[in-house]
Motif scaffolding. Structure first.
Motif, PDB file in Angstrom:
ATOM      1  N   UNK A   6      19.193  63.856  -2.189  1.00 33.85           N
ATOM      2  CA  UNK A   6      19.486  65.551  -2.286  1.00 33.85           C
ATOM      3  C   UNK A   6      20.872  65.541  -2.941  1.00 33.85           C
ATOM      4  N   UNK A   7      20.742  66.322  -4.061  1.00 36.03           N
ATOM      5  CA  UNK A   7      21.875  66.634  -5.127  1.00 36.03           C
ATOM      6  C   UNK A   7      22.612  67.732  -4.644  1.00 36.03           C
ATOM      7  N   UNK A   8      23.915  67.655  -4.843  1.00 35.42           N
ATOM      8  CA  UNK A   8      24.825  68.908  -4.409  1.00 35.42           C
ATOM      9  C   UNK A   8      24.534  69.826  -5.490  1.00 35.42           C
ATOM     10  N   UNK A   9      23.975  71.140  -5.180  1.00 33.63           N
ATOM     11  CA  UNK A   9      23.918  72.144  -6.597  1.00 33.63           C
ATOM     12  C   UNK A   9      24.284  73.570  -5.931  1.00 33.63           C
ATOM     13  N   UNK A  10      24.898  74.086  -6.825  1.00 31.69           N
ATOM     14  CA  UNK A  10      25.524  75.451  -6.594  1.00 31.69           C
ATOM     15  C   UNK A  10      24.375  76.564  -6.674  1.00 31.69           C
ATOM     16  N   UNK A  11      24.421  77.454  -6.035  1.00 35.74           N
ATOM     17  CA  UNK A  11      23.389  78.492  -6.032  1.00 35.74           C
ATOM     18  C   UNK A  11      22.927  78.814  -7.436  1.00 35.74           C
ATOM     19  N   UNK A  12      23.848  79.220  -8.331  1.00 33.92           N
ATOM     20  CA  UNK A  12      23.860  79.664  -9.865  1.00 33.92           C
ATOM     21  C   UNK A  12      23.076  78.692 -10.343  1.00 33.92           C
ATOM     22  N   UNK A  13      23.130  77.475 -10.253  1.00 30.37           N
ATOM     23  CA  UNK A  13      22.425  76.308 -10.778  1.00 30.37           C
ATOM     24  C   UNK A  13      20.835  76.285 -10.329  1.00 30.37           C
ATOM     25  N   UNK A  14      20.859  76.493  -9.236  1.00 29.11           N
ATOM     26  CA  UNK A  14      19.414  76.592  -8.564  1.00 29.11           C
ATOM     27  C   UNK A  14      18.790  77.840  -9.307  1.00 29.11           C
ATOM     28  N   UNK A  15      19.167  78.803  -9.298  1.00 29.58           N
ATOM     29  CA  UNK A  15      18.775  80.112  -9.623  1.00 29.58           C
ATOM     30  C   UNK A  15      18.280  80.005 -11.169  1.00 29.58           C
ATOM     31  N   UNK A  16      19.087  79.235 -12.062  1.00 25.48           N
ATOM     32  CA  UNK A  16      19.084  79.142 -13.365  1.00 25.48           C
ATOM     33  C   UNK A  16      18.171  78.015 -13.920  1.00 25.48           C
ATOM     34  N   UNK A  17      17.552  77.288 -12.720  1.00 23.29           N
ATOM     35  CA  UNK A  17      16.559  76.144 -13.141  1.00 23.29           C
ATOM     36  C   UNK A  17      15.115  76.674 -13.286  1.00 23.29           C
ATOM     37  N   UNK A  18      14.578  76.343 -14.465  1.00 23.53           N
ATOM     38  CA  UNK A  18      13.057  77.099 -14.564  1.00 23.53           C
ATOM     39  C   UNK A  18      12.158  76.033 -15.218  1.00 23.53           C
ATOM     40  N   UNK A  19      12.775  74.640 -15.450  1.00 24.81           N
ATOM     41  CA  UNK A  19      11.777  73.782 -16.024  1.00 24.81           C
ATOM     42  C   UNK A  19      11.612  72.678 -15.116  1.00 24.81           C
ATOM     43  N   UNK A  20      10.359  72.323 -14.886  1.00 24.61           N
ATOM     44  CA  UNK A  20       9.729  71.085 -13.988  1.00 24.61           C
ATOM     45  C   UNK A  20       8.979  70.202 -14.715  1.00 24.61           C
ATOM     46  N   UNK A  21       9.278  68.809 -14.465  1.00 25.24           N
ATOM     47  CA  UNK A  21       8.251  67.706 -14.827  1.00 25.24           C
ATOM     48  C   UNK A  21       7.863  66.877 -13.794  1.00 25.24           C
ATOM     49  N   UNK A  22       6.910  66.091 -13.984  1.00 27.18           N
ATOM     50  CA  UNK A  22       6.333  65.300 -13.056  1.00 27.18           C
ATOM     51  C   UNK A  22       6.281  63.767 -13.393  1.00 27.18           C
TER      52      UNK A  22
END
Length: 163
Positions: free
Chosen positions: A7-23
């Motif tokens: 688990x990586x330590x992310x701030x909420x702002x970074x979580x909310x601005x993440x919109x891309x995903x790869x598999x």
């Protein structure tokens, strides 16, 4: 069997601005605006609000960069019970879970664990999250976001020095 992702330590702002995903190899990774591939997150935040509609509990959380909501379904009654108990005190909580990109405009965390956090845990999480952001700033995918995060980091470091 694939190895469980750290688990990586992310701030909420970074979580909310993440919109891309790869598999990759059957595992989904979100790509943050700083260019990091993230499967699982660890965050420490304050519960601001708790709403229970019988099906899900919605927690409104805040960290030094902003606020967000997470939902815990009745499919995980032990997590719902723990969240409701912590919300009674509007506690500082530690949450680990899967970062989930729902669509191009909505990302959330599927809570796997939730527990009460103390001030020492919060300080360590802030330190680790700031360190991670600083490492990623120079090669960020989104330069404008990187500038905003750099400002957040400055504000957080100033606040931590005066605390």
């Amino acid at each position: 069997m694939p190895k469980r992702q750290t688990a990586k330590r992310l701030f909420i702002t970074e979580i909310l601005n993440t919109h891309e995903q790869v598999e990759k190899d059957g595992t989904k990774f979100a790509i943050t605006p700083l260019g990091d591939e993230v499967n699982r997150v660890f965050l420490v935040a304050t519960i601001l609000e708790c709403r229970d509609n019988g099906e899900t509990i919605r927690l409104r959380l805040a960290d030094p960069t902003g606020g967000m909501s997470v939902w815990i379904s009745n499919k995980t009654p032990e997590l719902q019970q723990k969240a409701a108990e912590l919300a009674e005190e509007f506690s500082l909580v530690a949450i680990s879970g899967k970062l989930r990109v729902v669509n191009e405009t909505f990302t959330t965390v599927r809570v796997e664990k939730i527990g009460k956090a103390d001030e020492t845990t919060r300080r360590l999480w802030v330190r680790d999250a700031v360190r991670r952001v600083k490492k990623l700033l120079n090669n960020a995918k989104d330069e404008n976001f990187a500038k905003r995060m750099e400002e957040h980091v400055r504000e957080i470091e100033m606040a931590e020095q005066t605390a």
